[in-house]
Motif scaffolding. Structure first.
Motif, PDB file in Angstrom:
ATOM      1  N   CYS A 155       0.860  -1.169  -0.105  1.00  0.00           N
ATOM      2  CA  CYS A 155      -0.018   0.157   0.004  1.00  0.00           C
ATOM      3  C   CYS A 155       0.955   1.212  -0.088  1.00  0.00           C
ATOM      4  O   CYS A 155       0.523   2.259  -0.577  1.00  0.00           O
ATOM      5  N   GLU A 156       1.769   1.271   0.809  1.00  0.00           N
ATOM      6  CA  GLU A 156       2.999   2.346   0.824  1.00  0.00           C
ATOM      7  C   GLU A 156       3.452   2.740  -0.382  1.00  0.00           C
ATOM      8  O   GLU A 156       3.666   3.645  -0.917  1.00  0.00           O
ATOM      9  N   ARG A 157       4.104   1.575  -1.202  1.00  0.00           N
ATOM     10  CA  ARG A 157       4.543   1.725  -2.372  1.00  0.00           C
ATOM     11  C   ARG A 157       3.622   2.281  -3.588  1.00  0.00           C
ATOM     12  O   ARG A 157       3.956   2.983  -4.283  1.00  0.00           O
ATOM     13  N   HIS A 158       2.285   1.785  -3.453  1.00  0.00           N
ATOM     14  CA  HIS A 158       1.199   2.327  -4.244  1.00  0.00           C
ATOM     15  C   HIS A 158       1.013   3.851  -4.193  1.00  0.00           C
ATOM     16  O   HIS A 158       1.283   4.489  -5.006  1.00  0.00           O
ATOM     17  N   ARG A 177       3.473   5.557  -2.792  1.00  0.00           N
ATOM     18  CA  ARG A 177       4.924   6.309  -3.050  1.00  0.00           C
ATOM     19  C   ARG A 177       5.897   5.613  -3.970  1.00  0.00           C
ATOM     20  O   ARG A 177       6.476   4.618  -3.353  1.00  0.00           O
ATOM     21  N   PRO A 178       5.599   5.593  -5.168  1.00  0.00           N
ATOM     22  CA  PRO A 178       6.434   4.757  -6.265  1.00  0.00           C
ATOM     23  C   PRO A 178       7.918   4.843  -6.061  1.00  0.00           C
ATOM     24  O   PRO A 178       8.747   3.953  -6.260  1.00  0.00           O
ATOM     25  N   ASP A 179       8.293   5.803  -5.409  1.00  0.00           N
ATOM     26  CA  ASP A 179       9.943   6.005  -5.021  1.00  0.00           C
ATOM     27  C   ASP A 179      10.345   5.185  -4.037  1.00  0.00           C
ATOM     28  O   ASP A 179      11.631   4.747  -3.935  1.00  0.00           O
ATOM     29  N   LEU A 180       9.400   4.250  -3.473  1.00  0.00           N
ATOM     30  CA  LEU A 180       9.938   3.191  -2.426  1.00  0.00           C
ATOM     31  C   LEU A 180      10.383   1.871  -3.058  1.00  0.00           C
ATOM     32  O   LEU A 180      10.855   0.903  -2.416  1.00  0.00           O
ATOM     33  N   LEU A 181       9.801   1.624  -4.404  1.00  0.00           N
ATOM     34  CA  LEU A 181      10.104   0.617  -5.090  1.00  0.00           C
ATOM     35  C   LEU A 181      11.508  -0.095  -5.043  1.00  0.00           C
ATOM     36  O   LEU A 181      12.248   0.923  -5.419  1.00  0.00           O
ATOM     37  N   GLY A 182      11.765  -1.142  -4.487  1.00  0.00           N
ATOM     38  CA  GLY A 182      13.309  -1.579  -4.568  1.00  0.00           C
ATOM     39  C   GLY A 182      13.998  -1.017  -3.542  1.00  0.00           C
ATOM     40  O   GLY A 182      15.078  -1.572  -3.027  1.00  0.00           O
ATOM     41  N   CYS A 183      13.331  -0.278  -2.565  1.00  0.00           N
ATOM     42  CA  CYS A 183      14.088   0.051  -1.312  1.00  0.00           C
ATOM     43  C   CYS A 183      13.715  -0.939  -0.054  1.00  0.00           C
ATOM     44  O   CYS A 183      12.437  -1.312  -0.190  1.00  0.00           O
ATOM     45  N   PRO A 184      14.706  -1.042   0.869  1.00  0.00           N
ATOM     46  CA  PRO A 184      14.053  -1.992   1.963  1.00  0.00           C
ATOM     47  C   PRO A 184      12.746  -1.028   2.950  1.00  0.00           C
ATOM     48  O   PRO A 184      13.190   0.247   3.279  1.00  0.00           O
ATOM     49  N   VAL A 185      11.941  -1.533   3.225  1.00  0.00           N
ATOM     50  CA  VAL A 185      10.737  -0.639   3.797  1.00  0.00           C
ATOM     51  C   VAL A 185      10.207  -1.598   4.995  1.00  0.00           C
ATOM     52  O   VAL A 185      10.213  -2.652   4.660  1.00  0.00           O
ATOM     53  N   ALA A 186       9.682  -1.002   6.026  1.00  0.00           N
ATOM     54  CA  ALA A 186       9.038  -1.747   6.922  1.00  0.00           C
ATOM     55  C   ALA A 186       8.145  -0.691   7.598  1.00  0.00           C
ATOM     56  O   ALA A 186       8.227   0.657   7.645  1.00  0.00           O
ATOM     57  N   VAL A 187       6.879  -1.089   7.887  1.00  0.00           N
ATOM     58  CA  VAL A 187       5.875  -0.276   8.408  1.00  0.00           C
ATOM     59  C   VAL A 187       5.450  -0.804   9.800  1.00  0.00           C
ATOM     60  O   VAL A 187       5.662  -2.056  10.322  1.00  0.00           O
ATOM     61  N   THR A 188       5.582   0.235  10.894  1.00  0.00           N
ATOM     62  CA  THR A 188       5.835   0.010  12.157  1.00  0.00           C
ATOM     63  C   THR A 188       4.394   0.521  12.896  1.00  0.00           C
ATOM     64  O   THR A 188       3.539   1.233  12.602  1.00  0.00           O
ATOM     65  N   GLN A 189       4.046  -0.033  13.980  1.00  0.00           N
ATOM     66  CA  GLN A 189       2.846   0.207  14.722  1.00  0.00           C
ATOM     67  C   GLN A 189       3.336   1.463  15.497  1.00  0.00           C
ATOM     68  O   GLN A 189       4.299   1.735  15.904  1.00  0.00           O
ATOM     69  N   TRP A 234      -5.612   4.494   4.997  1.00  0.00           N
ATOM     70  CA  TRP A 234      -5.318   4.290   3.814  1.00  0.00           C
ATOM     71  C   TRP A 234      -5.314   2.755   3.154  1.00  0.00           C
ATOM     72  O   TRP A 234      -5.675   2.372   2.403  1.00  0.00           O
ATOM     73  N   TYR A 235      -4.822   1.930   4.176  1.00  0.00           N
ATOM     74  CA  TYR A 235      -4.817   0.479   3.929  1.00  0.00           C
ATOM     75  C   TYR A 235      -6.197  -0.009   3.638  1.00  0.00           C
ATOM     76  O   TYR A 235      -6.514  -0.909   2.946  1.00  0.00           O
ATOM     77  N   ARG A 236      -7.384   0.508   4.446  1.00  0.00           N
ATOM     78  CA  ARG A 236      -8.864   0.150   4.145  1.00  0.00           C
ATOM     79  C   ARG A 236      -9.291   0.576   2.942  1.00  0.00           C
ATOM     80  O   ARG A 236      -9.786  -0.156   2.328  1.00  0.00           O
ATOM     81  N   THR A 237      -8.814   1.691   2.380  1.00  0.00           N
ATOM     82  CA  THR A 237      -9.069   2.138   1.005  1.00  0.00           C
ATOM     83  C   THR A 237      -8.396   1.129   0.095  1.00  0.00           C
ATOM     84  O   THR A 237      -9.079   0.958  -0.976  1.00  0.00           O
ATOM     85  N   CYS A 238      -7.114   0.883   0.403  1.00  0.00           N
ATOM     86  CA  CYS A 238      -6.457  -0.069  -0.629  1.00  0.00           C
ATOM     87  C   CYS A 238      -7.129  -1.494  -0.751  1.00  0.00           C
ATOM     88  O   CYS A 238      -7.487  -1.904  -1.841  1.00  0.00           O
ATOM     89  N   SER A 239      -7.749  -1.906   0.405  1.00  0.00           N
ATOM     90  CA  SER A 239      -8.247  -3.286   0.494  1.00  0.00           C
ATOM     91  C   SER A 239      -9.556  -3.145  -0.393  1.00  0.00           C
ATOM     92  O   SER A 239      -9.834  -4.110  -0.863  1.00  0.00           O
ATOM     93  N   ARG A 240     -10.289  -2.071   0.310  1.00  0.00           N
ATOM     94  CA  ARG A 240     -11.661  -1.908  -0.905  1.00  0.00           C
ATOM     95  C   ARG A 240     -11.329  -1.993  -2.485  1.00  0.00           C
ATOM     96  O   ARG A 240     -12.180  -2.549  -2.859  1.00  0.00           O
ATOM     97  N   GLY A 241     -10.235  -1.400  -2.633  1.00  0.00           N
ATOM     98  CA  GLY A 241      -9.908  -1.250  -4.091  1.00  0.00           C
ATOM     99  C   GLY A 241      -9.565  -2.677  -4.619  1.00  0.00           C
ATOM    100  O   GLY A 241      -9.931  -3.071  -5.831  1.00  0.00           O
TER     101      GLY A 241
END
Length: 178
Positions: free
Chosen positions: A52-55, A57-69, A131-138
């Motif tokens: 979802c974050e890469r959707h 922010r496409p600039d994150l493609l190929g980068c190491p990414v973590a989503v935290t609480q 945002w994640y709920r929006t992506c999930s519905r999509g």
């Protein structure tokens, strides 16, 4: 990614199809089986929060990414690039989580400082549930409106049931029979 292929027998028992593969190779379901069973596909989005974050922010493609609480409870999702650098789901915990969670007491490597030392280029993003709920519905809407027919005939739609924010079950019986 397609994880499982099940045939649902009359009476509701789910039987996994042995050898089913996401690339389409493996056993085929046809003939007599289609008259008495259902074909159910399980779709699980890999590293959903990162996707979802890469959707967004496409600039994150190929980068190491973590989503935290937000509560310093650790990473809820890590990208493949982060996993390749040795970062795991659950890493990135704060001092409170390190002290209170028995699993992490002997894992100082899971603390955020140690994680950032292991992978300095890691992009750490906070959860954005709306945002994640929006992506999930999509995703659900696209699965429900996709034409799974063989082409040339009337569109074949599947019935979609959402099991969680990133898990969907598709009744593809009609599409397989088409």
């Amino acid at each position: 990614k397609l994880q499982f292929l099940y045939l649902i027998e009359e009476g509701g028992r789910a039987q996994p199809v042995r050898g089913a593969r996401a690339d389409g190779r493996g056993p085929r379901v046809c003939g007599w089986a289609m008259r008495t069973q259902r074909v159910i596909l399980h779709v699980d989005v890999d590293a959903f929060y990162v996707a979802c974050e890469r959707h967004r922010r496409p600039d994150l493609l190929g980068c190491p990414v973590a989503v935290t609480q937000q509560n310093s409870g650790g990473f809820v999702a890590v990208s493949r690039e982060a996993r390749a650098a040795g970062i795991r789901k659950g890493d990135g915990i704060g001092a409170g989580g390190h002290a209170s969670l028995s699993y992490f007491k002997n894992r100082p490597d899971a603390l955020m400082a140690a994680v950032k030392a292991k992978c300095p280029e890691l992009v750490v993003l906070p959860m954005d549930t709306d945002w994640y709920r929006t992506c999930s519905r999509g995703i659900r809407d696209r699965l429900a409106s996709a034409d799974f027919g063989a082409g040339g005939g009337a569109p074949v739609r599947t019935v979609v049931e959402q099991a969680s924010i990133d898990d969907y079950y598709l009744d593809a019986t009609e599409a397989v029979a088409a």
